[in-house]
Design a protein around this motif. Sequence first.
Motif: not given
Ligand SMILES: Cc1ncc(COP(=O)(O)O)c(C=O)c1O
Length: 458
Positions: A112-114, A117, A146-148, A219, A253, A255-256, A282
């Motif tokens: 996943g995203g967190s 990161v 916001y990175h997680g 991002t 980042d 993720v999005v 994601k």
């Molecule tokens: C830019 C960004 N990085 C990291 C994350 C964290 O991802 P996750 O919710 O899959 O852990 C998100 C979640 O919305 C995000 O928007």
Amino acid sequence: MSIAEHNLPESLNREGDWRHVFAYRPMEVQIERAEGVYIYDKDGNQYFDASGGPMACNLPHGHPRMKAAITAQLDRYAYTHPTLADPIRAEFCRKLAEITPGDLDHAHLVCGGSEAVETAIKIARQVQLNRGQTDRYKIISHRDAYHGMTLGAMSASHIPGAQSVFTPMLQKWPSIRQYSDFDRPAGTSREEWGVTCARELEAAIHYAGESTVAAFMATPHGCGADYACVPPDSYWRTIREICDLYGVLLIADEVVTGFGRTGKWFGMDHFSIDPDIMAMAKGISSAYVPFGAVSVSSRINQPFEEGVPFVHGFTNQAHPLGCAAGCELIDIIRDEALLENCNTQHERLFGHRDALLEHPTVKDVRGWGLMMVLELVRDKDTMEFFDREVGAEKLLQGIALKHGLVFYGSLYTPTRSPALQRGLPIWVSPPLSINGGEIDDLMARVEASLSEWESATL
Ligand SMILES: Cc1ncc(COP(=O)(O)O)c(C=O)c1O
């Protein structure tokens, strides 16, 4: 008008079905099934999934090829020890290397995203150690980033409400302003302002201590109140130059923004520079299964390839079901020409911009590809949102449900951070396969919801 007066759907019985779920306050919709762009509840009501959860679904719900690919992998094996040679992992990393920018050709796979990161942060630290830069550990990021939610990712995030709960456990890493069109001085071009904003990174590196900074993470687009504000080329070009000058790694980042959301494979493809490390999640599997990845450049990979151990790893890393989903997703995006469709449907989606801006609460409509953000305010001159007591977010969420619309912005209701107080961002991020008729249906629901909400609140 209160929520009760507005005859909105009943709340769920939290004493009953949801009693054993920790800290869970679900929306009223009880999901039965999801297909294409729609979600259906247990009573057969249809809702447009306007943002694919939190911008996670780049493909429609129930795509037959995704189901078949995941099931086929399940039939072969669902899981084995991550150190065994797993051909589906190699296959996914090969396909990923074909689409990632520059020479970001080597991937570590997560869930996943967190996690992505967190992994990127740890790679950055180890890369600096490999270079003999033992004091470098700080990660500079954007002020509203916001990175997680893991502790490392939170240290690189700067959301005051959330951060304060864990303050003693977080690193105090510096942050810089991001590019914004809202505070761009009159007479200054986007390109000039991009350079000025990026130069803050240099000041932050000096402030933090040049020899202590491992990486800058961001991002490709704006975050917080300026979510989806896309900076000019000059911003990223200057950031890249500063990173190179000071031996600081650049972590994107994605993720999005990854996997076609912006009309290209990755957000950074819009700028002519390559990051050193890229975090993805994601859209990587369209959230069919939990999955994520971190890609690194060949230069970063080399010492690890030669034997430096990466001090990291999870039981579910490179999960075969995630790899199978990711392989199929890349093929589907190619076979169904979804990047092209994203660009075509961008025009259709943003063709609704002028009508949206006529609403008294819609201050801004911005974004790229099939990522649109509406910034809702009470007062277009001051850009202020409604006072918390009004419960305007909750009301909008309820009204939208009545109009068959589920979107992401409203989910911030109880914990929306001060960074977002300027306006309420509403995310519209449908699957990349959406057609024109579906976009018009979606926008009709958005407009109807806004009109009813405005007559209730203004
Ligand atoms: C830019 C960004 N990085 C990291 C994350 C964290 O991802 P996750 O919710 O899959 O852990 C998100 C979640 O919305 C995000 O928007």
